[in-house]
Design an enzyme around this catalytic site. Structure first.
Site, mmCIF file in Angstrom:
data_model
loop_
_atom_site.group_PDB
_atom_site.id
_atom_site.type_symbol
_atom_site.label_atom_id
_atom_site.label_comp_id
_atom_site.label_asym_id
_atom_site.label_seq_id
_atom_site.Cartn_x
_atom_site.Cartn_y
_atom_site.Cartn_z
ATOM 1 N N CYS A 2 -60.727 59.744 101.930
ATOM 2 C CA CYS A 2 -59.907 58.709 101.258
ATOM 3 C C CYS A 2 -59.900 57.407 102.067
ATOM 4 C CB CYS A 2 -58.488 59.211 101.139
ATOM 5 S SG CYS A 2 -58.358 60.814 100.380
ATOM 6 N N ARG A 27 -67.052 55.779 102.529
ATOM 7 C CA ARG A 27 -66.336 56.965 103.043
ATOM 8 C C ARG A 27 -66.413 58.119 102.056
ATOM 9 N NH1 ARG A 27 -62.092 55.834 107.027
ATOM 10 N NH2 ARG A 27 -60.848 57.477 106.100
ATOM 11 N N TRP A 74 -60.517 61.175 97.763
ATOM 12 C CA TRP A 74 -61.495 62.271 97.848
ATOM 13 C C TRP A 74 -60.665 63.525 97.631
ATOM 14 C CZ3 TRP A 74 -62.875 66.187 101.628
ATOM 15 C CH2 TRP A 74 -64.195 66.641 101.540
ATOM 16 N N ASN A 100 -53.566 59.423 102.860
ATOM 17 C CA ASN A 100 -54.726 60.205 103.346
ATOM 18 C C ASN A 100 -54.170 61.419 104.053
ATOM 19 O OD1 ASN A 100 -56.399 58.246 102.439
ATOM 20 N ND2 ASN A 100 -57.065 57.502 104.446
ATOM 21 N N GLY A 101 -54.794 62.586 103.813
ATOM 22 C CA GLY A 101 -54.351 63.790 104.508
ATOM 23 C C GLY A 101 -53.908 64.846 103.503
ATOM 24 N N GLU A 486 -81.816 68.076 112.895
ATOM 25 C CA GLU A 486 -81.361 66.783 112.386
ATOM 26 C C GLU A 486 -82.205 66.320 111.208
ATOM 27 O OE1 GLU A 486 -78.843 65.071 112.628
ATOM 28 O OE2 GLU A 486 -79.413 63.054 111.982
ATOM 29 N N LYS A 490 -80.675 65.511 107.543
ATOM 30 C CA LYS A 490 -80.909 64.215 106.867
ATOM 31 C C LYS A 490 -81.441 64.456 105.463
ATOM 32 C CE LYS A 490 -78.975 61.673 108.801
ATOM 33 N NZ LYS A 490 -78.283 62.500 109.703
ATOM 34 N N GLU A 493 -78.835 66.311 103.047
ATOM 35 C CA GLU A 493 -77.566 65.643 102.694
ATOM 36 C C GLU A 493 -77.786 64.429 101.802
ATOM 37 O OE1 GLU A 493 -75.198 63.880 105.788
ATOM 38 O OE2 GLU A 493 -76.920 63.361 106.979
ATOM 39 N N HIS A 509 -90.109 85.208 113.666
ATOM 40 C CA HIS A 509 -89.080 86.267 113.581
ATOM 41 C C HIS A 509 -88.338 86.193 112.250
ATOM 42 C CE1 HIS A 509 -89.773 87.270 117.786
ATOM 43 N NE2 HIS A 509 -89.748 85.973 118.038
ATOM 44 N N LYS A 608 -67.921 59.961 104.864
ATOM 45 C CA LYS A 608 -68.404 59.401 106.131
ATOM 46 C C LYS A 608 -67.602 59.933 107.303
ATOM 47 C CE LYS A 608 -70.953 56.935 108.800
ATOM 48 N NZ LYS A 608 -72.339 57.411 109.050
HETATM 49 C C1 AGP Z 1 -74.463 63.173 109.441
HETATM 50 O O1 AGP Z 1 -75.503 62.466 108.781
HETATM 51 C C2 AGP Z 1 -73.286 63.467 108.547
HETATM 52 N N1 AGP Z 1 -72.808 62.296 107.919
HETATM 53 C C3 AGP Z 1 -72.209 64.285 109.236
HETATM 54 O O2 AGP Z 1 -72.817 65.490 109.656
HETATM 55 C C4 AGP Z 1 -71.541 63.630 110.461
HETATM 56 O O3 AGP Z 1 -72.453 63.577 111.531
HETATM 57 C C5 AGP Z 1 -70.354 64.499 110.876
HETATM 58 O O4 AGP Z 1 -69.446 64.538 109.798
HETATM 59 C C6 AGP Z 1 -69.641 63.991 112.145
HETATM 60 O O5 AGP Z 1 -69.062 62.737 111.894
HETATM 61 P P1 AGP Z 1 -68.481 61.918 113.173
HETATM 62 O O6 AGP Z 1 -69.665 61.630 114.066
HETATM 63 O O7 AGP Z 1 -67.871 60.674 112.587
HETATM 64 O O8 AGP Z 1 -67.472 62.787 113.861
#
Ligand code: AGP
Length: 613
Positions: A2, A27, A74, A100-101, A486, A490, A493, A509, A608
């Site tokens: 949010c 976000r 959200w 938020n929360g 990673e 990428k 996601e 394995h 985000k």
């Molecule tokens: C990474 O591309 C994602 N957006 C997600 O995994 C992100 O790295 C994770 O939520 C951690 O966020 P932060 O670094 O703001 O704590």
């Protein structure tokens, strides 16, 4: 996650609040709304879906007023819908809240308020807040006092902003725990409130940051802060240097693409001012420890989530090889539930771009409770993680708007490499010459990154060929194994293709059973000390008819002959190769996702900064 925006001043609040919400779109959200106080009325506009929907309503019936609040939601409790979108109002329609929360005890509070005759309109947990404030107001409490009393009854983490027709000149904002930040922006005859700096950077850079259990009363002439018990808090302001232009797309199709190409600068900025050569030294401006204190750490514990966790895995290679200190890396969301071992001799490193990831924040508190000293590697200036750590190494990547982390990731690796050199020097684990050379390699890196980014490596062709695949496998060994993870993250996601990262040696394995021409295998095989072994694994894929996309060093003819496509990177010192091998994988993911027409900057279901557990 949010987003929150508030304004009180002399200008039309609608446009300021709406544009602030637009700056927070990255976000992640599924509905939005805003409310203004004007002419003795509360005007509310809410919509499900993107902000363009809300903009339509605003254009049809533009609300008027110089005080307003807005929210991007959200959904956690109650489906995405107009009625569940914030803001929410009390029974009389005079008090307004955005939040938020999660109100963890909302069921019992809702029942109690219903029994007192309150009428609820939404399915949300948030709505109990505004009815609680209404109940205390009915007993004679001012808006500020009613908010303080109400918040003392809530369980969970919260960031809230309220306003009321009865006191139409003020906003009351508050922060409980870690549900994302609450920032107060100071203007000339106007004030701002936001959950994130980009929402208000167009208007001011003078900010104040609420801490846990703090309430701010904001009018057009200024603000004051109190604790939940009403005792005053002296809250200093800070001038932040983030440039609003830096948070714009600057001609790129997506924020993510812009941020991929910003990485050489982000890495340079993260290095700047922290290294000296001949004699070599490393300096962190916001870390107060002496060499003796650096030496007193017997082990390092690193936590993070998602991409930040991958950075931690790479840091383990750097720290153990260069500083000869034992390192453990953990998911932040796992750390505190495993009765972890941490004490005064433990250096606890929290890696987080947003500085608001609640799993990271609670892990920091848990580590401190067990005696560890806490270091943050953080990008967002003034975020909770930065303010609650004993020391912080800021990654100077600037605002990272794309949900998929790119420049923050390579900036984290830069900061963690500097940390490894700092600890290596303090522990005399490296000679001064070796340190000098390690620093020189780092200083040369941004140029090498720019070289990789400026090459035409056929990403469009790769996207055309493989955008319809349903699975990818990413393989890497040693310090590039986390880069395989990673690269897979990428791709999955932002393109929604299932992708898995695996240690190359582990493929035989199990995953080798998956190999076929329908599942491209991305294999990282730079000329490091595990190169030969990785070539064997690549041969095993080839022998089973797999499709290979290799990531290798310039001039590697053998790899070029084995792979169906080869993405080249220049050589560098082994500890720094991840900052190069990550780049082609970011661009591969980007072009595949773009070819699939995905929402690259705001992928479905993602946020985000994850400020809920
Ligand atoms: C990474 O591309 C994602 N957006 C997600 O995994 C992100 O790295 C994770 O939520 C951690 O966020 P932060 O670094 O703001 O704590």
């Amino acid at each position: 996650m949010c987003g929150i925006v508030g304004y009180v001043g002399q200008r039309d609040a609608t446009r300021i609040v709406f544009e602030g919400l637009r700056r927070l779109e990255y976000r992640g959200y599924d509905s939005a709304g805003l409310a203004l106080l004007g002419d003795g009325r509360v005007e509310v506009r809410r919509s499900v879906g993107k902000l363009a929907e809300l903009e339509r309503f605003l254009e049809q019936e533009p609300p008027r007023g110089t005080i307003g609040i807005g929210h991007t939601r959200w959904a956690t409790h109650g489906k995405p819908s107009e009625v569940n979108a914030h803001p929410h109002l009390d029974c009389r329609g005079e008090i307004v809240v955005i939040h938020n929360g999660i109100v963890e005890n909302h069921v019992e509070l809702r029942q109690r308020l219903r029994d007192q005759g309150h009428v609820f309109r939404s399915e949300t947990d948030t709505e109990v807040i505004v009815h609680l404030v209404e109940a205390y107001g009915a007993e004679g409490a001012s808006l500020e006092a009613a908010v303080r009393l109400a918040l003392r009854e809530l369980r969970g983490n919260h960031a809230v902003v309220l306003m009321s027709l009865r006191e139409p000149d003020k906003l009351v904002a508050a922060r409980l725990g870690n549900a994302g930040g609450v920032t107060i922006g100071v203007g000339e005859g106007e004030m701002f409130v936001a959950s994130d700096l980009p929402a208000i950077l167009d208007h001011t850079r003078t900010m104040a940051f609420l801490d846990d259990q703090e309430v701010a009363v904001v009018t057009r002439d200024g603000f004051y802060c109190v604790r939940l018990d009403g005792t005053p808090v002296d809250k200093p302001t800070t001038v932040v240097s983030w440039d609003p232009v830096a948070a714009a797309k600057n001609g790129y199709k997506h924020f993510m693409l812009k941020e991929i190409y910003e990485q050489p600068r982000a890495v340079s900025d993260t290095i700047r001012g922290r290294v000296r050569q001949g004699p070599a030294s490393i300096h962190f401006e916001n870390v107060p420890w002496t060499d003796a204190e650096w030496r007193s750490f017997r082990r390092v514990l690193i936590v993070g989530c998602g991409t930040a966790w991958h950075a931690g895995l790479i840091a383990k290679f750097m720290l153990e090889d260069l500083a000869r200190v034992p390192v453990e890396v953990d998911y932040a969301d796992e750390f505190r539930y495993r009765n972890p071992i941490a004490d005064r001799e433990t250096l606890f490193v929290a890696v987080t771009q947003s500085g608001e990831t609640v799993d990271v924040l609670v892990s920091m508190a848990e580590a401190r409770r067990r005696g560890a000293r806490v270091l943050g590697v953080v990008n967002a200036i003034g975020s909770q993680a930065a303010r609650s750590a004993d020391g912080v190494i800021y990654t100077h990547a600037g605002p990272e708007i794309g949900v998929a982390s790119t420049k923050a990731f390579t900036s984290q690796l830069t900061a963690l490499y500097l940390l490894a050199l700092k600890m290596a020097q303090a522990r005399a684990a490296l000679s001064n010459d070796a340190l000098d050379q390690a620093i020189q390699h780092l200083l040369e890196l941004p140029h090498r990154m720019g070289d990789v980014l400026n090459r035409d490596q056929g990403y469009d062709d790769l996207a055309n060929r493989y955008a319809k695949c349903r699975n990818f496998l990413f393989l890497g060994r040693g310090i590039n194994y986390p880069i395989a993870l990673e690269g897979a993250l990428k791709l999955k996601e932002i393109s929604y293709i299932h992708a898995e990262g695996y240690p190359a040696g582990e493929m035989k394995h199990g995953p080798i059973a998956l190999i076929d021409e329908e599942m491209p295998v991305v294999a990282i095989a730079v000329r490091d000390h595990v190169y030969e072994k990785t070539l064997n694994n690549i041969a095993q894929v080839k022998a089973r008819g797999g499709v290979l996309i290799g990531v290798g060093n310039d001039g590697d003819e053998m790899l070029a002959q084995t792979c169906d496509h080869l993405l080249h990177v220049p050589a560098t010192n082994e500890h720094l190769t991840p900052l190069l091998t990550a780049l082609p994988l970011q661009l591969l993911a980007y072009h595949v996702a773009d070819r699939r027409g995905c929402d690259v900057d705001q992928p479905r279901n993602l946020a985000k900064s994850v400020t809920v557990e």
